[in-house]
Motif scaffolding. Sequence first.
Motif, PDB file in Angstrom:
ATOM      1  N   ARG A 169     -53.017  27.158  -9.808  1.00 29.31           N
ATOM      2  CA  ARG A 169     -52.322  26.142 -10.609  1.00 29.31           C
ATOM      3  C   ARG A 169     -51.605  25.106  -9.739  1.00 29.31           C
ATOM      4  O   ARG A 169     -51.652  23.905 -10.019  1.00 29.31           O
ATOM      5  N   MET A 170     -50.943  25.530  -8.671  1.00 27.12           N
ATOM      6  CA  MET A 170     -50.239  24.585  -7.798  1.00 27.12           C
ATOM      7  C   MET A 170     -51.225  23.714  -7.014  1.00 27.12           C
ATOM      8  O   MET A 170     -50.923  22.567  -6.685  1.00 27.12           O
ATOM      9  N   ALA A 171     -52.408  24.255  -6.722  1.00 27.85           N
ATOM     10  CA  ALA A 171     -53.437  23.445  -6.056  1.00 27.85           C
ATOM     11  C   ALA A 171     -53.880  22.311  -6.965  1.00 27.85           C
ATOM     12  O   ALA A 171     -54.106  21.177  -6.510  1.00 27.85           O
ATOM     13  N   ILE A 172     -54.017  22.602  -8.260  1.00 24.49           N
ATOM     14  CA  ILE A 172     -54.380  21.554  -9.232  1.00 24.49           C
ATOM     15  C   ILE A 172     -53.297  20.475  -9.260  1.00 24.49           C
ATOM     16  O   ILE A 172     -53.583  19.269  -9.255  1.00 24.49           O
ATOM     17  N   GLU A 173     -52.019  20.891  -9.265  1.00 21.17           N
ATOM     18  CA  GLU A 173     -50.907  19.927  -9.275  1.00 21.17           C
ATOM     19  C   GLU A 173     -50.885  19.103  -7.994  1.00 21.17           C
ATOM     20  O   GLU A 173     -50.638  17.897  -8.017  1.00 21.17           O
ATOM     21  N   ARG A 229     -53.845  21.564   9.979  1.00 14.74           N
ATOM     22  CA  ARG A 229     -52.946  22.408   9.197  1.00 14.74           C
ATOM     23  C   ARG A 229     -51.603  21.713   9.044  1.00 14.74           C
ATOM     24  O   ARG A 229     -51.046  21.208   9.995  1.00 14.74           O
ATOM     25  N   TYR A 230     -51.115  21.682   7.848  1.00 15.63           N
ATOM     26  CA  TYR A 230     -49.775  21.160   7.572  1.00 15.63           C
ATOM     27  C   TYR A 230     -49.066  22.170   6.696  1.00 15.63           C
ATOM     28  O   TYR A 230     -49.626  22.628   5.709  1.00 15.63           O
ATOM     29  N   TYR A 231     -47.877  22.565   7.052  1.00 12.13           N
ATOM     30  CA  TYR A 231     -47.105  23.322   6.078  1.00 12.13           C
ATOM     31  C   TYR A 231     -45.965  22.429   5.635  1.00 12.13           C
ATOM     32  O   TYR A 231     -45.358  21.737   6.425  1.00 12.13           O
ATOM     33  N   PHE A 232     -45.754  22.426   4.355  1.00 13.84           N
ATOM     34  CA  PHE A 232     -44.855  21.422   3.804  1.00 13.84           C
ATOM     35  C   PHE A 232     -43.526  22.012   3.394  1.00 13.84           C
ATOM     36  O   PHE A 232     -43.466  23.113   2.880  1.00 13.84           O
ATOM     37  N   GLU A 233     -42.470  21.244   3.653  1.00 14.32           N
ATOM     38  CA  GLU A 233     -41.126  21.615   3.236  1.00 14.32           C
ATOM     39  C   GLU A 233     -40.734  20.634   2.142  1.00 14.32           C
ATOM     40  O   GLU A 233     -40.410  19.496   2.422  1.00 14.32           O
ATOM     41  N   PHE A 299     -42.271  30.407  -0.541  1.00 10.75           N
ATOM     42  CA  PHE A 299     -42.466  30.641   0.891  1.00 10.75           C
ATOM     43  C   PHE A 299     -43.950  30.845   1.209  1.00 10.75           C
ATOM     44  O   PHE A 299     -44.486  30.278   2.168  1.00 10.75           O
ATOM     45  N   LYS A 300     -44.640  31.653   0.414  1.00  9.40           N
ATOM     46  CA  LYS A 300     -46.074  31.894   0.639  1.00  9.40           C
ATOM     47  C   LYS A 300     -46.858  30.606   0.477  1.00  9.40           C
ATOM     48  O   LYS A 300     -47.795  30.323   1.245  1.00  9.40           O
ATOM     49  N   LEU A 301     -46.467  29.818  -0.520  1.00  2.56           N
ATOM     50  CA  LEU A 301     -47.163  28.554  -0.760  1.00  2.56           C
ATOM     51  C   LEU A 301     -46.976  27.591   0.409  1.00  2.56           C
ATOM     52  O   LEU A 301     -47.910  26.885   0.811  1.00  2.56           O
ATOM     53  N   GLN A 302     -45.775  27.579   0.975  1.00  2.00           N
ATOM     54  CA  GLN A 302     -45.503  26.684   2.101  1.00  2.00           C
ATOM     55  C   GLN A 302     -46.247  27.103   3.365  1.00  2.00           C
ATOM     56  O   GLN A 302     -46.415  26.299   4.273  1.00  2.00           O
ATOM     57  N   GLU A 303     -46.661  28.336   3.439  1.00  2.00           N
ATOM     58  CA  GLU A 303     -47.416  28.804   4.586  1.00  2.00           C
ATOM     59  C   GLU A 303     -48.897  28.416   4.507  1.00  2.00           C
ATOM     60  O   GLU A 303     -49.638  28.575   5.469  1.00  2.00           O
TER      61      GLU A 303
END
Length: 858
Positions: A169-173, A229-233, A299-303
């Motif tokens: 769902r967050m990937a769609i957003e 790779r980008y991890y986002f804050e 946290f998992k999503l940001q990784e």
Amino acid sequence: MKQIETIHQHAVENTKNKIMEDIEKFLGEQEKLPEFEDYLKTRSTYISQIWLNVWLTKSTNDFSKRDKKAFLSERDYVVEGIDRKLINKLFRNEMRSFKPFDSSEWINSAINNSGWDELYQQARKRFLKKAEEDRMLEKKAKVKEEIFKHAQKVLNDFQEVAYLKIRHRMAIELKRIFQEEQKYKDIDTYMLEEKLTVIGSYNTDDYRAMADFFDELTGQIHQTSDWGRYYFEYETYQYHFEKKLLDYFSEIAAEEVLKSLDPDINSYFKEAFNDVLSVSETRRIISDITEAYIDGFMFKLQEEYISDLLRLPDIEFDINVYQEIYEKDLSDRVRRMAEEQAEIDRKREEEARMLEDIFGREYNPSLRRNVKYILHIGETNTGKTHHALERMKEAKSGLYLAPLRLLALEVYEKLNSEGVPCSLKTGEEEKPVTGASHISCTVEMFHEKEFYHVVVIDESQMIADKDRGFSWFKAITKANAEEVHIIGSRNIKEMMMDLLDDGVEEIYEYSREIPLQVENKEFSLKNTKKGDALVCFSRKQVLENASKLQNNGRQVSMIYGSMPPETRKKQIDRFINGETSVVVATDAIGMGLNLPIRRIVFLENEKFDGTRRRRLTSQEVKQIAGRAGRKGIYNVGRVAFTSDIGMMAKLLEKDDKPVETFSIAPTSGIFERFQKYHRTLAVFFELWNKFESPKGTNKASLSEERELYEYVRDTEIEARLPMMELYGFLHLPFSSREPALIEQWLETIKAIVAGDELPEPLVKTATLEELELSYKAIGLHLLFLYKLGRKTEAVYWERMRTGLSDDVHEFLKSEMKNYKKKCRHCGKGIHIDSPYQICDACHASKSRKRQDTRDRWR
């Protein structure tokens, strides 16, 4: 008093209400109708006390302190100056007997046996209704608790599946945002008031564009390798994504809990709430649990890699398929992160090697092994400098390095007057003497390629100074001479022995022949005597105290840091020659000035050191106090304080803490090596910050250079000037706290870059402040002229500056009686004897403002 009658009536009504509430409670709890007399007997204590409790509480609270005092005064009490608690106690005592209300009489008259039955029926009905409501509330709470406990177990097992759904769902957003949001021009993050400028839309195939997007809209994205790779804050969009995540997880969590709920619990819920348990109600009941999971999911999503997430929307959700995709992405991520970390480590190692190459090897002392080092260690005013200079005078050639222009000037004049030709060289002036093989200069003018038979380095304890110390380090370790005489305080000895290794051949230790004696009486300005030197720690204090003394008939010499050296020399000469009887000075008197001083007086025990106001150190007290006494004139040096005599005397006796570190600063060799890697001073300052100073050293802060650099950063000046030349201009020793001098510095550099004539310094002479600022302006102009090799022009401006120093001297000599102390707010004159730094008008204005503020808050 009309007010007391009103309050009394309110108290009566409150008492009646409380009695009726008590009757209602009493009757409601009875299963059958009790007799009226049973109530009166059971509650007799309450009935007898309720009036007094209500009345005393209300009268005490509702009357103001002023009204209470007025009431008591009418009854002959003395109330002025009496504590508030005592006023209340006296008032309550008086109120006890004021128009008592008979509760028992009122109950008997208001309620009779005929109405008692009706009261019972109503009270019992309300009591039973409330009991039933309480029972249902308890039942509802129990059902909710069962649902809550069940949810804890279910969601603990559900979280892995839940994350796969959330990931989808967050990937769609995320994809929606990339497709619909605009790209904005970068601005500094602190410029919140700036309007964002749209510069186009994003291309989801362009990972650099993604980085821009998250930089501008969702916060920061860190690119850690070419893997993309980008991890986002999340910052700007953090709330957006957290809300989306919470909404979605709350929904699927409620569905999961409801789906697995025991049918009996559903039945209990319907019985308690008279409704079917829905997803939305389940969501509300378990909201505390679902919220607790959000940080973990975020946290998992940001990784995650953005590239991995953006592949998901095009794949239909199937739990098995998504589990397989996630496990593969997780495995790839571990491998890629390891590769990225290896790349980070490689870059760190590369940077460490670069820092060592640029900076590290510069600060390992490489002494000239053929140099004979001689230490002159001791207290102030013990003849250290004299003995070293005598050796230099005998040599074929010599170099004297001073911490101040004044000391360089003093040695220059001394040697020439004694028949030893000596030239003078500082950053702001050069006075060559024909046939001279000796030079007196400031320590910053040292050049390691020039050979001298004897080099004398004065005040070597300044090697620890955080901004200038490296000049002493360089002169000591790079001196090209047969003999190097190092002069310093006792606490420098061990460091010099370590620094110079086996190079020290002779050590001379000096002690005072003239004892210091601390006076046990606190000093007052009216007790000033001939031969006194009064020490304070600001130019303003020097001028104010000098003016007071001159107006009381004393002739005074003045010494402070921003005074032109030539003026300072004339002020000193007036004292030595007996034209003045007293010196008023800052701590500038403590460095190298030998005067016939009978007594050193500390008018202050604290000083502002550029960062904070602090107590003087032991070393500072001794450095200044050591100027007291002169052999053959004053065979005892006296020291006086205006306060805390015992504590200050202990500082004078205390052993100095050994100097354990010396300061380091950039050198030309460092800049040459730096330019193999980078070409801008912005990067240089950044690397200087990263460089870890070797043990036993402190890095110069370069704060003034950084501040000046911001005026020219990314301008035509930086583009056109060679980096080392630009740094040389940043490093010019002028007073960069003066706005007018900064403007002059900037305009001069612009002229150099443009090839125009250098702007002439602005010269004003109406006040002492203008004279001193004009002197500094010419000094800055001379720094540029000598740096550019334009010595012919410099001669004219040196002559002009000498004239200004004469004007300053004459002003101090003749105008100090008219010196006005000024209000720090409006600048108007204050009487010189006023103990305040603000005039009466400004003080009154501030007082009015404070009162207005207090009134507004009341």
